[in-house]
Design a protein around this motif. Structure first.
Motif, PDB file in Angstrom:
ATOM      1  N   ARG A  35       9.299  -8.120  17.273  1.00 24.32           N
ATOM      2  CA  ARG A  35      10.292  -7.067  17.481  1.00 24.32           C
ATOM      3  C   ARG A  35      10.058  -5.857  16.572  1.00 24.32           C
ATOM      4  N   LEU A  36       9.152  -5.976  15.627  1.00 23.96           N
ATOM      5  CA  LEU A  36       8.702  -4.865  14.786  1.00 23.96           C
ATOM      6  C   LEU A  36       7.180  -4.861  14.812  1.00 23.96           C
ATOM      7  N   ASN A  37       6.591  -3.697  14.627  1.00 23.30           N
ATOM      8  CA  ASN A  37       5.143  -3.662  14.468  1.00 23.30           C
ATOM      9  C   ASN A  37       4.711  -2.855  13.246  1.00 23.30           C
ATOM     10  N   ALA A  38       5.656  -2.624  12.313  1.00 25.91           N
ATOM     11  CA  ALA A  38       5.318  -1.967  11.057  1.00 25.91           C
ATOM     12  C   ALA A  38       6.439  -2.208  10.057  1.00 25.91           C
ATOM     13  N   THR A  39       6.066  -2.296   8.794  1.00 31.94           N
ATOM     14  CA  THR A  39       7.039  -2.287   7.704  1.00 31.94           C
ATOM     15  C   THR A  39       6.409  -1.593   6.516  1.00 31.94           C
ATOM     16  N   SER A  40       7.240  -0.924   5.720  1.00 25.93           N
ATOM     17  CA  SER A  40       6.727  -0.243   4.526  1.00 25.93           C
ATOM     18  C   SER A  40       7.341  -0.878   3.286  1.00 25.93           C
ATOM     19  N   VAL A  41       6.497  -1.068   2.280  1.00 27.20           N
ATOM     20  CA  VAL A  41       6.792  -1.915   1.129  1.00 27.20           C
ATOM     21  C   VAL A  41       7.097  -1.074  -0.104  1.00 27.20           C
ATOM     22  N   MET A  42       8.217  -1.384  -0.760  1.00 27.10           N
ATOM     23  CA  MET A  42       8.593  -0.753  -2.024  1.00 27.10           C
ATOM     24  C   MET A  42       7.993  -1.571  -3.165  1.00 27.10           C
ATOM     25  N   VAL A  43       6.905  -1.105  -3.754  1.00 27.65           N
ATOM     26  CA  VAL A  43       6.289  -1.877  -4.832  1.00 27.65           C
ATOM     27  C   VAL A  43       7.088  -1.785  -6.122  1.00 27.65           C
ATOM     28  N   VAL A  44       8.075  -0.881  -6.200  1.00 27.72           N
ATOM     29  CA  VAL A  44       8.947  -0.801  -7.373  1.00 27.72           C
ATOM     30  C   VAL A  44      10.261  -1.534  -7.142  1.00 27.72           C
ATOM     31  N   GLY A  45      10.410  -2.199  -5.995  1.00 26.77           N
ATOM     32  CA  GLY A  45      11.624  -2.942  -5.704  1.00 26.77           C
ATOM     33  C   GLY A  45      11.681  -4.242  -6.491  1.00 26.77           C
ATOM     34  N   PRO A  46      12.858  -4.846  -6.594  1.00 30.34           N
ATOM     35  CA  PRO A  46      13.015  -6.082  -7.370  1.00 30.34           C
ATOM     36  C   PRO A  46      12.574  -7.343  -6.639  1.00 30.34           C
ATOM     37  N   ALA A  47      12.365  -7.270  -5.316  1.00 31.37           N
ATOM     38  CA  ALA A  47      12.046  -8.462  -4.520  1.00 31.37           C
ATOM     39  C   ALA A  47      10.630  -8.362  -3.972  1.00 31.37           C
ATOM     40  N   ILE A  48       9.672  -8.210  -4.865  1.00 31.09           N
ATOM     41  CA  ILE A  48       8.307  -7.961  -4.436  1.00 31.09           C
ATOM     42  C   ILE A  48       7.321  -8.855  -5.198  1.00 31.09           C
ATOM     43  N   GLY A  69       2.595  -0.798   5.288  1.00 33.12           N
ATOM     44  CA  GLY A  69       2.378   0.438   4.559  1.00 33.12           C
ATOM     45  C   GLY A  69       3.082   0.448   3.219  1.00 33.12           C
ATOM     46  N   LEU A  70       2.859   1.513   2.476  1.00 31.73           N
ATOM     47  CA  LEU A  70       3.536   1.739   1.199  1.00 31.73           C
ATOM     48  C   LEU A  70       4.744   2.632   1.422  1.00 31.73           C
ATOM     49  N   HIS A  71       5.892   2.209   0.897  1.00 27.77           N
ATOM     50  CA  HIS A  71       7.117   2.999   0.929  1.00 27.77           C
ATOM     51  C   HIS A  71       7.221   3.702  -0.427  1.00 27.77           C
ATOM     52  N   ALA A  72       6.536   4.835  -0.569  1.00 23.44           N
ATOM     53  CA  ALA A  72       6.511   5.543  -1.852  1.00 23.44           C
ATOM     54  C   ALA A  72       7.938   5.877  -2.281  1.00 23.44           C
TER      55      ALA A  72
END
Length: 281
Positions: A35-48, A69-72
């Motif tokens: 149901r999704l074909n992309a997500t962007s990742v917060m590398v400064v988030g607490p759940a990583i 991807g990267l979620h800058a």
């Protein structure tokens, strides 16, 4: 089948992977369901942590069309990775409004911004073992003046094959004028696209997904509007998630994430895609 009958292939991207365990779990479930074909990742988030990265990679293995991807991230309530980032607000990135105001007044340092984006790109590469497929920005910060300058320099150096997200839409002007937030994204994106083209960096041809996130918002109706007129290769942003204590501490967008998840996981969404002659790229 004639060319005009071919389905439009779009990106449906869930932002904020890494923000909280509940957000991560919802995104992984939707990826595994196709149901999704992309997500962007917060590398400064607490759940990583490592487990969350491995779980995302496992979900993506079941959906080979999925881009990661990267979620800058350059706005509060998160901490920068670089020691000398400025401006700071109590040791954190500045709030969104303050960052936007400084960007519009051209009171930011593109080199400092670029160094932070480079650090986040390096953190992504360390966690995933590769560069991101694309790069976007939390709260659309990549579109801001001066921010975009450092953003493009960092990407050209560390992820030259990545594409970037712009926020311009394909709807008629009358529809665009109904949403001040989306209209601002249109204006900022016009210069962003020109700068990306000069830098030789690819970007999505059109964007949808911005709304006021109010409790009264009907996400099913909104999704139909997002798909209307979106061209092949266009991108729709979404924010599915399950509410948990971490999310409530960090982000005002809570219950609406669960409503987005419920719609995307339900039976009505694939029917809308079929009726709209749209497929996930």
């Amino acid at each position: 089948m004639s060319g005009k009958d071919l389905p439009r292939r779009i990106w449906l991207c869930a932002d904020d992977y890494g923000l909280s365990p509940g957000v991560n779990r919802a995104i992984r479930d939707l990826i595994a369901r196709g149901r999704l074909n992309a997500t962007s990742v917060m590398v400064v988030g607490p759940a990583i942590g490592r487990d969350e990265i491995e779980a995302l990679q496992h979900a993506a293995m079941t959906n080979p069309r999925c881009a990661i991807g990267l979620h800058a991230t350059l706005s509060a309530p998160f901490h920068p990775l670089t020691m000398h980032f400025r401006p700071l607000d109590g040791g954190l990135f500045p709030p969104f409004a303050k960052l936007l105001r400084k960007a519009l007044l051209r009171r930011l340092d593109a080199d400092i911004i670029g160094a932070e984006v480079s650090a986040q790109l390096a953190a992504f590469a360390e966690k995933f073992g590769r560069a991101p497929d694309f790069v976007d920005g939390h709260q659309h910060v990549q579109l801001f003046p001066q921010v975009r300058d450092g953003f493009f320099v960092a990407i050209k150096q560390a992820a030259p094959g990545a594409w970037v997200r712009q926020g311009g839409r394909a709807q008629p002007l009358a529809q665009r004028l109904r949403s001040p937030k989306a209209l601002l994204l249109d204006l900022l994106s016009a210069r962003f696209r020109r700068a990306a083209a000069r830098a030789g960096i690819a970007f999505n041809p059109a964007f949808a997904g911005a709304y006021d996130f109010s409790a009264a918002a009907d996400f099913a109706e909104l999704m139909a509007q997002f798909l209307d007129g979106l061209p092949d290769g266009g991108l729709v942003m979404c924010h599915p998630g399950f509410v948990d204590d971490t999310l409530k501490r960090l982000d005002p967008l809570t219950d609406q994430r669960e409503r987005e998840y419920a719609y995307l996981a339900g039976d009505a969404f694939p029917r809308l895609l079929a009726a709209s002659n749209v497929t996930l790229a």
